[in-house]
Design a protein around this motif. Structure first.
Motif, PDB file in Angstrom:
ATOM      1  N   THR A 109      -5.860   9.366 -10.473  1.00  0.00           N
ATOM      2  CA  THR A 109      -5.141   9.652  -9.229  1.00  0.00           C
ATOM      3  C   THR A 109      -5.687  10.897  -8.538  1.00  0.00           C
ATOM      4  O   THR A 109      -5.554  11.033  -7.315  1.00  0.00           O
ATOM      5  CB  THR A 109      -3.636   9.808  -9.501  1.00  0.00           C
ATOM      6  OG1 THR A 109      -3.430  10.777 -10.539  1.00  0.00           O
ATOM      7  CG2 THR A 109      -3.036   8.487  -9.931  1.00  0.00           C
TER       8      THR A 109
ATOM      9  N   ARG B 239      -8.603   9.794  -0.495  1.00  0.00           N
ATOM     10  CA  ARG B 239      -7.613   9.574   0.558  1.00  0.00           C
ATOM     11  C   ARG B 239      -7.545  10.759   1.525  1.00  0.00           C
ATOM     12  O   ARG B 239      -7.227  10.588   2.717  1.00  0.00           O
ATOM     13  CB  ARG B 239      -6.234   9.355  -0.073  1.00  0.00           C
ATOM     14  CG  ARG B 239      -5.162   8.896   0.903  1.00  0.00           C
ATOM     15  CD  ARG B 239      -3.885   8.584   0.139  1.00  0.00           C
ATOM     16  NE  ARG B 239      -2.849   8.064   1.027  1.00  0.00           N
ATOM     17  CZ  ARG B 239      -1.969   8.804   1.673  1.00  0.00           C
ATOM     18  NH1 ARG B 239      -2.010  10.133   1.533  1.00  0.00           N
ATOM     19  NH2 ARG B 239      -1.061   8.263   2.462  1.00  0.00           N
TER      20      ARG B 239
ATOM     21  N   THR C 256       2.273   1.532  -3.560  1.00  0.00           N
ATOM     22  CA  THR C 256       1.235   1.931  -4.503  1.00  0.00           C
ATOM     23  C   THR C 256       0.841   3.384  -4.304  1.00  0.00           C
ATOM     24  O   THR C 256       0.656   4.125  -5.277  1.00  0.00           O
ATOM     25  CB  THR C 256      -0.001   1.029  -4.355  1.00  0.00           C
ATOM     26  OG1 THR C 256       0.400  -0.341  -4.475  1.00  0.00           O
ATOM     27  CG2 THR C 256      -1.041   1.335  -5.414  1.00  0.00           C
ATOM     28  N   ALA C 257       0.702   3.802  -3.055  1.00  0.00           N
ATOM     29  CA  ALA C 257       0.337   5.192  -2.777  1.00  0.00           C
ATOM     30  C   ALA C 257       1.386   6.150  -3.345  1.00  0.00           C
ATOM     31  O   ALA C 257       1.049   7.167  -3.973  1.00  0.00           O
ATOM     32  CB  ALA C 257       0.184   5.407  -1.275  1.00  0.00           C
TER      33      ALA C 257
ATOM     34  N   TYR D 185      -8.251   9.448  -6.495  1.00  0.00           N
ATOM     35  CA  TYR D 185      -7.613   8.757  -5.366  1.00  0.00           C
ATOM     36  C   TYR D 185      -7.241   9.731  -4.255  1.00  0.00           C
ATOM     37  O   TYR D 185      -7.524   9.495  -3.067  1.00  0.00           O
ATOM     38  CB  TYR D 185      -6.366   8.015  -5.849  1.00  0.00           C
ATOM     39  CG  TYR D 185      -5.426   7.610  -4.733  1.00  0.00           C
ATOM     40  CD1 TYR D 185      -5.782   6.602  -3.841  1.00  0.00           C
ATOM     41  CD2 TYR D 185      -4.201   8.247  -4.561  1.00  0.00           C
ATOM     42  CE1 TYR D 185      -4.934   6.237  -2.816  1.00  0.00           C
ATOM     43  CE2 TYR D 185      -3.342   7.884  -3.536  1.00  0.00           C
ATOM     44  CZ  TYR D 185      -3.712   6.881  -2.663  1.00  0.00           C
ATOM     45  OH  TYR D 185      -2.877   6.523  -1.638  1.00  0.00           O
TER      46      TYR D 185
ATOM     47  N   ASP E 137       0.821  -1.217   0.000  1.00  0.00           N
ATOM     48  CA  ASP E 137       0.000   0.000   0.000  1.00  0.00           C
ATOM     49  C   ASP E 137       0.851   1.260   0.000  1.00  0.00           C
ATOM     50  O   ASP E 137       0.497   2.253  -0.643  1.00  0.00           O
ATOM     51  CB  ASP E 137      -0.946  -0.009   1.201  1.00  0.00           C
ATOM     52  CG  ASP E 137      -2.083  -1.009   1.016  1.00  0.00           C
ATOM     53  OD1 ASP E 137      -2.285  -1.473  -0.127  1.00  0.00           O
ATOM     54  OD2 ASP E 137      -2.771  -1.331   2.006  1.00  0.00           O
TER      55      ASP E 137
ATOM     56  N   GLU F 271      -5.758   1.837  -2.113  1.00  0.00           N
ATOM     57  CA  GLU F 271      -4.638   1.790  -3.054  1.00  0.00           C
ATOM     58  C   GLU F 271      -4.775   0.620  -4.026  1.00  0.00           C
ATOM     59  O   GLU F 271      -4.523   0.753  -5.221  1.00  0.00           O
ATOM     60  CB  GLU F 271      -3.310   1.681  -2.292  1.00  0.00           C
ATOM     61  CG  GLU F 271      -2.862   2.952  -1.610  1.00  0.00           C
ATOM     62  CD  GLU F 271      -3.685   3.281  -0.358  1.00  0.00           C
ATOM     63  OE1 GLU F 271      -3.665   4.451   0.069  1.00  0.00           O
ATOM     64  OE2 GLU F 271      -4.352   2.360   0.176  1.00  0.00           O
TER      65      GLU F 271
END
Length: 397
Positions: free
Chosen positions: A173, A180, A123-124, A176, A120, A351
């Motif tokens: 993203t 997040r 990936t982040a 994302y 994670d 992620e």
């Protein structure tokens, strides 16, 4: 009791892996240099990447991993493609493509180890780097650098089909970072700009791939519409998109009209993709079991430098690897899918989900453009979605 030392976590190696992945086949010849062995910058970059991975991870030791079978399926496909040089037509040039396959293998092994270490976090960081890259590409193209003669947007030495992939990854993203951050709407602000850049690239396949990704996501999550929740972010995106269309839209309006409306809808222009697809299918039907071997499509068709590959991943594998290659491609995809769904939906990290959708987009885009090496992002992102550190068992005291 002596406090435990903080656990090592991947750091600089993730950035280096991203640079190596994104750099593609950049050669020193593009900047007027000719240095034997290192002309292909992947050679020194891979050496730096492997060294940094060893230096960062040597004290961590082996780690249990889940989803590791997903890597085996991909490597089986790549290994078979490399083996197919044994039956290529006379005169086929296979060295560069073998180098591409070797480079993909190296990247997959690196990202597999990084995912097993701290998936994670890796990936982040990778998703954030894609977001920053999208801004760099967009600003470079918006300044007029890298445009093709016909007006299609591109940047930093890549073509329009590369450019749209970066733009769409920037959009994903952005979503994302919005989720997040606890749904801070500021992270949605770049979406209209990246969508504008995607349209300005003129890549019709990329737009279709985006539509496919959105459809898959909607079918997977089946979201319930919460008007109060989406009203503010939707209004922001609409307002910014309208402002961008009014201020910058006229600069590409004529180009969009000629390419998307007149050429595509009016004349049915497909950039010769239909011809390439028919040729690949014809080769497959002539050699249905093993195909014509690595780079056999280019050798058999002899279409010249401009059309070196099929621009469709499954059809390319069918033509050059036959039914065996197609079966291995399906096995690789199924292995990734099984590893991903092995985690219950409620336990999947954000992620992993975003990496899966990014990988699906690149896979859909690979149906319309690119070769084997251009599909590397699909394999890497899907691998990051599927592979994860295994839970460490709690030992009884």
């Amino acid at each position: 009791m002596t406090p435990r030392a903080p656990e090592a976590r991947p750091g600089l190696v993730v950035l280096i892996a991203f640079v190596v992945t994104l750099s593609g086949r950049f050669t020193l010849e593009r900047v007027g240099l000719d240095v034997p062995i290192v002309n292909d910058v992947r050679v020194p970059l891979f050496l730096v990447l492997i060294l940094s991975l060893v230096l960062e991870a040597y004290h961590v030791g082996s780690r249990p991993v889940e989803g590791g079978q997903a890597l085996l399926g991909i490597l089986a496909l790549i290994g078979y493609q490399a083996l197919s040089v044994l039956w290529v037509p006379p005169g086929a040039v296979t060295g560069p493509m073998l180098g591409d396959l070797l480079a993909i293998t190296g990247l997959l092994v690196v990202y597999f180890n990084l995912a097993a270490w701290d998936r994670d976090r890796v990936t982040a960081t990778t998703l954030k780097l894609f977001h920053a890259t999208a801004w760099i590409y967009f600003l470079a193209a918006a300044s007029g650098r890298g445009h093709q003669a016909n007006g299609r947007w591109a940047a930093l030495g890549g073509g329009p089909n590369v450019f749209i992939r970066i733009m769409i990854l920037g959009m994903i993203t952005s979503l994302y970072l919005y989720l997040r951050s606890g749904e801070k709407v500021i992270w949605l602000a770049p979406i209209p700009a990246f969508l504008f850049g995607a349209i300005a690239s003129g890549s019709r396949g990329g737009i279709v791939a985006l539509a496919v990704t959105i459809t898959v996501a909607l079918l997977a999550i089946r979201p319930r519409i919460d008007v109060e929740r989406i009203a503010k972010p939707l209004a922001l995106v609409v307002v910014l998109g309208t402002i961008l269309a009014i201020t910058a839209g006229p600069s590409i309006a004529g180009y969009v009209q000629s390419r998307f409306v007149e050429a595509t809808l009016g004349q049915g222009y497909a950039s010769s993709r239909d011809v390439l697809f028919q040729m690949a299918l014809g080769i497959f039907l002539q050699r249905p079991i093993l195909g014509t071997g690595l780079n056999g499509f280019y050798t058999v068709t002899n279409l010249g430098f401009g059309e070196r590959y099929v621009h469709n991943l499954p059809l390319s594998i069918a033509a050059e690897g036959g039914a065996v290659g197609l079966a291995l491609l399906v096995v690789a995809w199924i292995g990734l899918w099984r590893a991903y769904v092995a985690v219950p939906p409620a336990e999947r990290s954000l992620e992993a989900r975003i990496a899966a959708y990014c990988g699906i987009f690149i896979g859909a885009a690979s149906l319309f453009s690119g070769d084997y090496y251009d599909a590397r992002l699909m394999w890497i992102l899907l691998l990051l979605a599927a592979v994860r550190p295994a839970p460490v068992p709690v030992l009884a005291r």
